[in-house]
Design an enzyme around this catalytic site. Sequence first.
Site, PDB file in Angstrom:
ATOM      1  N   ASN A 206       0.840  -1.196   0.000  1.00  0.00           N
ATOM      2  CA  ASN A 206       0.000   0.000   0.000  1.00  0.00           C
ATOM      3  C   ASN A 206       0.880   1.253   0.000  1.00  0.00           C
ATOM      4  O   ASN A 206       2.100   1.157   0.018  1.00  0.00           O
ATOM      5  CB  ASN A 206      -0.960  -0.016   1.199  1.00  0.00           C
ATOM      6  CG  ASN A 206      -0.200  -0.060   2.511  1.00  0.00           C
ATOM      7  OD1 ASN A 206       0.552   0.845   2.824  1.00  0.00           O
ATOM      8  ND2 ASN A 206      -0.375  -1.148   3.248  1.00  0.00           N
ATOM      9  N   LYS A 285       9.643 -17.093  -9.787  1.00  0.00           N
ATOM     10  CA  LYS A 285       8.825 -16.096 -10.487  1.00  0.00           C
ATOM     11  C   LYS A 285       7.799 -16.799 -11.382  1.00  0.00           C
ATOM     12  O   LYS A 285       8.162 -17.693 -12.154  1.00  0.00           O
ATOM     13  CB  LYS A 285       9.720 -15.195 -11.337  1.00  0.00           C
ATOM     14  CG  LYS A 285       8.940 -14.088 -11.994  1.00  0.00           C
ATOM     15  CD  LYS A 285       9.799 -13.235 -12.903  1.00  0.00           C
ATOM     16  CE  LYS A 285       8.897 -12.322 -13.704  1.00  0.00           C
ATOM     17  NZ  LYS A 285       9.555 -11.729 -14.833  1.00  0.00           N
TER      18      LYS A 285
END
Length: 398
Positions: A206, A285
């Site tokens: 955030n 990944k």
Amino acid sequence: MAKISLGVTSSVSIYKACEILREFQKEGHEVQVIETKNATALIPPALFNALSGRRTIVELFDDQNAWSVAHVALAKEIGLFVVAPATANILAKFAQGLADDFLSTFYLAVQAPILIAPAMNEAMWIHPQTQDNVRRLRERGVEFVDPAGGYLACGDEGMGRLADPNLIVARGLELLCRGSSLQGKKVLVTAGPTREAMDPVRYLSNRSSGKMGFEIAREARRRGAEVVLVTGPVTIAPPPGIEVVRVVSAAEMKAAVDKRFSKADVTVMAAAVADFTFAAPAVRKIKKEGLKTSLDIVRTPDILKGLGERKRPGQTLVGFAAETNAAAAAARKKIREKNLDLIVANDVSREGIGFDADANQAVLTDRRGRSRKTDVLSKRALAAVIWDAVEGLRGQKK
Ligand code: C5P
């Protein structure tokens, strides 16, 4: 005994500075006077030298005493900086950060609480430019004892007289106490966002910058507390003199906080902890081709709620609520649900305040349901308001 710097500028009320100096001395404090050059035309340094027992400082550069670094050395030593009387000129210089003599240079170096008592003609005091300077200084956490009404030196009646010296000294002593009000106390603060890994490259997070939590930690240290700051990934530098524990995820933050909570007298959870984390973060990944259109997320543990359940008598717990609409009712609900003593709710939907900004405006609600909204303040000034509230609550508990 503390060391106080008394800045004196060239208002006609300068003679009252002698009384202010005397009163601080009577309380057992050592006073170092700093005069502006113009002030010396009204009262020469010799009088202040005699009263204070110390050489009054006027010039920034003085060969005899190598004052060139004295502003920094003295700024570190003092527990309080008072400017009384303060002219419109010195207010403008402080507000702008202009440093062209000892007093204005000293202002920039001071870390201790600052108290200003202005004195000037009414028209100068109410001039929007002066009021703007006062507002800017207040936002930075500078405290004021506003001028009083009455007969002015210019012959006018109006606002602008230096406040009663007793009032100035009383406020100064209060601020001085602030310097050690948390002495011997242990404070735990969390700050910043957390990052929840999706894979080794991507994450959910955030916009929290950590600024609010860092200022809360700084202010606690300034008041004498032993401070541990648990912070998520941020780019700002930590304040000096505190222990910093760096974490990344909500789970790491929980572990770091849980371990230290029992020792803390006051815990402030200013971190914007992610509410969700990925159910199964990938070890490698995830390739574009392998990306699914949805990912499973799970709730993170509510760290604060867990602390509320463990809280012992004498421990104070402060939570934050980042709301996108004013929500006093929600704050009261949260205070009960999480067993908090104080909740600081700020509206993060407004531009210029809250997330990532330097300014903030908050509604403070205590466990008795009393709420109050602050002005828009710098995060540093808001941190002082929050600590005043915490100390007020702890005082009532005793
Ligand atoms: O319930 P809400 O997320 O609005 O509560 C915010 C408060 O709870 C903040 O003080 C935040 O630091 C804390 N919190 C927490 N753990 C979470 C989420 C929020 O401790 N998982």
